[in-house]
Design an enzyme around this catalytic site. Sequence first.
Site, mmCIF file in Angstrom:
data_model
loop_
_atom_site.group_PDB
_atom_site.id
_atom_site.type_symbol
_atom_site.label_atom_id
_atom_site.label_comp_id
_atom_site.label_asym_id
_atom_site.label_seq_id
_atom_site.Cartn_x
_atom_site.Cartn_y
_atom_site.Cartn_z
ATOM 1 N N ARG A 1 1.211 -1.345 -0.023
ATOM 2 C CA ARG A 1 0.077 0.016 0.055
ATOM 3 C C ARG A 1 0.803 1.219 -0.087
ATOM 4 N NH1 ARG A 1 -4.547 0.554 4.666
ATOM 5 N NH2 ARG A 1 -2.585 0.766 5.987
ATOM 6 N N LYS B 1 -2.690 6.384 1.303
ATOM 7 C CA LYS B 1 -2.747 6.880 2.833
ATOM 8 C C LYS B 1 -1.705 8.089 2.902
ATOM 9 C CE LYS B 1 -3.124 4.540 7.274
ATOM 10 N NZ LYS B 1 -4.411 5.022 7.472
ATOM 11 N N GLU C 1 -16.231 6.658 4.227
ATOM 12 C CA GLU C 1 -15.791 6.059 5.275
ATOM 13 C C GLU C 1 -15.592 7.140 6.554
ATOM 14 O OE1 GLU C 1 -11.833 5.388 3.141
ATOM 15 O OE2 GLU C 1 -10.815 5.960 5.134
HETATM 16 C C1 COI Z 1 -4.586 3.227 11.337
HETATM 17 O O1 COI Z 1 -5.507 2.722 11.752
HETATM 18 O O2 COI Z 1 -3.462 2.754 11.541
HETATM 19 C C2 COI Z 1 -4.514 4.727 10.940
HETATM 20 O O3 COI Z 1 -3.530 5.097 10.403
HETATM 21 C C3 COI Z 1 -5.707 5.670 11.231
HETATM 22 C C4 COI Z 1 -5.209 6.457 12.162
HETATM 23 C C5 COI Z 1 -6.194 7.795 12.145
HETATM 24 C C6 COI Z 1 -4.846 6.375 13.596
#
Ligand code: COI
Length: 347
Positions: free
Chosen positions: A93, A195, A231
């Site tokens: 990813r 991300k 989401e």
């Molecule tokens: C995760 O779930 O690892 C994320 O990166 C979300 C984040 C907002 C804590």
Amino acid sequence: MLLDDDASSDDEYADLDWDNLGFSIKPADYMYTMKCSKHENFKQGQLSRYANIELSPSAAVLNYGQGVYEGTKAYRTEDGRILLFRPDLNASRMKIGAERMCMPSPSVDQFVDAVKQIALANKRWVPPPGKGTLYIRPLLIGSGPVLGLGPAPEYTFLAYASPVGNYFKEGSAPLNLYIEEEFVRAAPGGAGGVKAMSNYAPVLKALIRAKSRGFSDVLYLDSVNRKNVEEVSSCNIFVVKGNVISTPATNGTILEGITRRSVIEIARDYGYQVEERVIPVDELINADQVFCTGTAVVVAPVGSITYQNKRVEFKTGSRSVYQELYSTLVGIQTGVIEDKKGWTVEV
Ligand code: COI
């Protein structure tokens, strides 16, 4: 693995209140850094003590947000082993995100090796079984200087770790979500599906507002019609109706969650029909059960959703679908359930 000094001590565990971890930064001893220039591939990284990093004020990540990040966890089993969960998927990813943000990225092997090194070097920060996990946060940033808009001349891959407990202050209690009508999270053609760091600051406004009104998190609708479920700020969402479990399809605006993907597979193994598709908000409101998934969030039940000033409540509790999926997922992650899928990696 080369450690620059003896920060890890001989103690089995770091000195922490393991019963009250929450989800705040408690930096583990070591971080991992690897650099490369624009036209190179990443080569050799190294561990060093967790510390502030030096960046040019004109670093691309600071000025134009050229950066992606990942989240993955290390789990301590009852018999004292340390397991990672599908770190190769985080690596892939990150590669896809890096390509979208015009950055070179570590190979899958380099990424997984870095995560293993972080877990091992910070072993005493991996919480005791049942108390939490070691959250590992890999970053990939444009660290070289720019002024005009363009990709950075230098890149830094960095990973650090922190022990964590529950993501939400509610603990494992059902979440109360608020459907946002003013702001959207992502638009078609944008970078919502990767991300990118730049996906997260823009949701803060809606998140803070919803939290100040007592909600746990915000659920976003699609930016075009404002009627389909997308989401939550921190996680993906699933809707249950009878034997059918549905979740928004990853069409470029939805993050391809690793927990999302794993839960889909587990649910199919249990005989549920799982659909990845467009979910109108009206269908969500009429669901039997709703739950969220994410690395930080794990699998969390949704107790209520508020939309256009109306609050709808959902079934939660020990006999709900989320509980079945949660127990199986966490069972595999923590070595309690045999991993027949080859998802866990021992460090
Ligand atoms: C995760 O779930 O690892 C994320 O990166 C979300 C984040 C907002 C804590």
